[in-house]
Design a protein around this motif. Structure first.
Motif, PDB file in Angstrom:
ATOM      1  N   GLU A  77      34.545  55.029  29.528  1.00  0.00           N
ATOM      2  CA  GLU A  77      35.118  55.389  30.829  1.00  0.00           C
ATOM      3  C   GLU A  77      35.684  56.815  30.789  1.00  0.00           C
ATOM      4  N   GLU A 115      34.926  57.604  42.263  1.00  0.00           N
ATOM      5  CA  GLU A 115      34.583  57.128  40.918  1.00  0.00           C
ATOM      6  C   GLU A 115      35.664  57.508  39.917  1.00  0.00           C
ATOM      7  N   GLN A 171      38.532  55.033  40.202  1.00  0.00           N
ATOM      8  CA  GLN A 171      38.209  53.715  39.665  1.00  0.00           C
ATOM      9  C   GLN A 171      38.134  53.731  38.141  1.00  0.00           C
ATOM     10  N   ARG A 172      37.565  54.778  37.583  1.00  0.00           N
ATOM     11  CA  ARG A 172      37.510  54.873  36.126  1.00  0.00           C
ATOM     12  C   ARG A 172      38.913  54.974  35.529  1.00  0.00           C
ATOM     13  N   ARG A 206      41.648  53.854  36.800  1.00  0.00           N
ATOM     14  CA  ARG A 206      42.295  52.550  36.937  1.00  0.00           C
ATOM     15  C   ARG A 206      41.814  51.592  35.848  1.00  0.00           C
ATOM     16  N   ARG A 207      40.516  51.597  35.569  1.00  0.00           N
ATOM     17  CA  ARG A 207      39.986  50.698  34.540  1.00  0.00           C
ATOM     18  C   ARG A 207      40.509  51.062  33.152  1.00  0.00           C
ATOM     19  N   ALA A 214      44.056  49.789  32.791  1.00  0.00           N
ATOM     20  CA  ALA A 214      44.092  48.342  32.547  1.00  0.00           C
ATOM     21  C   ALA A 214      43.680  47.998  31.124  1.00  0.00           C
ATOM     22  N   LEU A 215      42.672  48.691  30.610  1.00  0.00           N
ATOM     23  CA  LEU A 215      42.212  48.431  29.248  1.00  0.00           C
ATOM     24  C   LEU A 215      43.249  48.835  28.201  1.00  0.00           C
ATOM     25  N   GLY A 217      46.096  50.440  37.424  1.00  0.00           N
ATOM     26  CA  GLY A 217      45.534  49.676  36.317  1.00  0.00           C
ATOM     27  C   GLY A 217      46.591  48.930  35.532  1.00  0.00           C
ATOM     28  N   ASP A 244      47.727  46.002  37.678  1.00  0.00           N
ATOM     29  CA  ASP A 244      46.768  44.899  37.714  1.00  0.00           C
ATOM     30  C   ASP A 244      47.097  43.848  36.659  1.00  0.00           C
TER      31      ASP A 244
END
Length: 218
Positions: A25, A38, A41-42, A44-45, A48-49, A96, A99
């Protein structure tokens, strides 16, 4: 480090989260052609990770849990979590974390550079009243010079925070050194340590101005 683990390898007080999903990402984020939606969203991911690594040593307590079949035991976190984005780019890193930590409270700190002293000064600060009893995670995508991160932690400590950690996407060696010099007891979590800063204070290779790319203000 075993390939694929969510745990971080540690350099001093710096924890580098090198899970392959995070790194993939991040590669997409670095690309100059990555469009705003994009990019958001990246980011945010990735946030979260990173949450499992950032929160891995949080204290828990045993509680009773009634399943549909019987009563068993489980755990819950001992302390409340307060997420503290540094405005404005930190807002893009917030979702993220939120979440995976939906019960967290949110503090906000806005910092602007004083053009005379060149030091960051807060223009907005709003925190929950439970800083002293909470796990406080300061979040900002970029740890560049380190000035804003140092000032944010200083303000939170002055308000009573005692359990702090700092999470970012990309860090520079200069920023890490500045932060560690000021707050050696506060751990740093990052997805990458880049080469260094250019003469304008941007991280190299970096990903540009995270705030501008998040909010379309480039």
């Amino acid at each position: 480090m075993p390939h694929g683990t969510l745990r971080a390898w540690v350099v001093g007080v710096v924890h580098v989260v090198q899970h392959p999903l995070v790194q993939a990402e991040l590669t997409g984020l670095r690309c100059r052609s990555c469009p705003g939606p994009e990019f958001r969203q990246r980011l945010r991911r990735i946030a979260a990770l990173m949450v499992p690594a950032v929160t891995a040593d949080f204290e828990t307590k045993v509680i009773s849990c009634e399943t549909p079949l019987e009563v068993t035991s489980g755990v819950e976190m001992t302390r409340r979590v307060i997420l503290t984005p540094i405005l404005r780019a930190g807002l893009g890193f917030l979702d993220g974390f939120f979440d995976l930590l939906p019960d967290a409270a949110i503090a906000h700190i806005g910092l602007a550079r004083n053009e005379e002293t060149l030091q960051p000064e807060p223009y907005y600060l709003k925190t929950p009243p439970t800083l002293a009893d909470s796990e406080v995670i300061v979040i900002d995508p970029m740890l560049a010079t380190g000035g804003s991160a140092v000032e944010a932690v200083k303000r939170l400590v002055e308000l009573g925070a005692t359990r702090l950690r700092y999470a970012c996407l990309v860090a520079s060696p200069e920023g890490i050194a500045t932060f560690e010099d000021a707050w050696p007891e506060v751990p740093i979590f990052t997805a990458a340590i880049d080469r260094g800063l250019n003469d304008r204070g941007y991280i190299l290779p970096g990903l540009g101005d995270a705030g501008d790319r998040l909010f379309g203000t480039a």
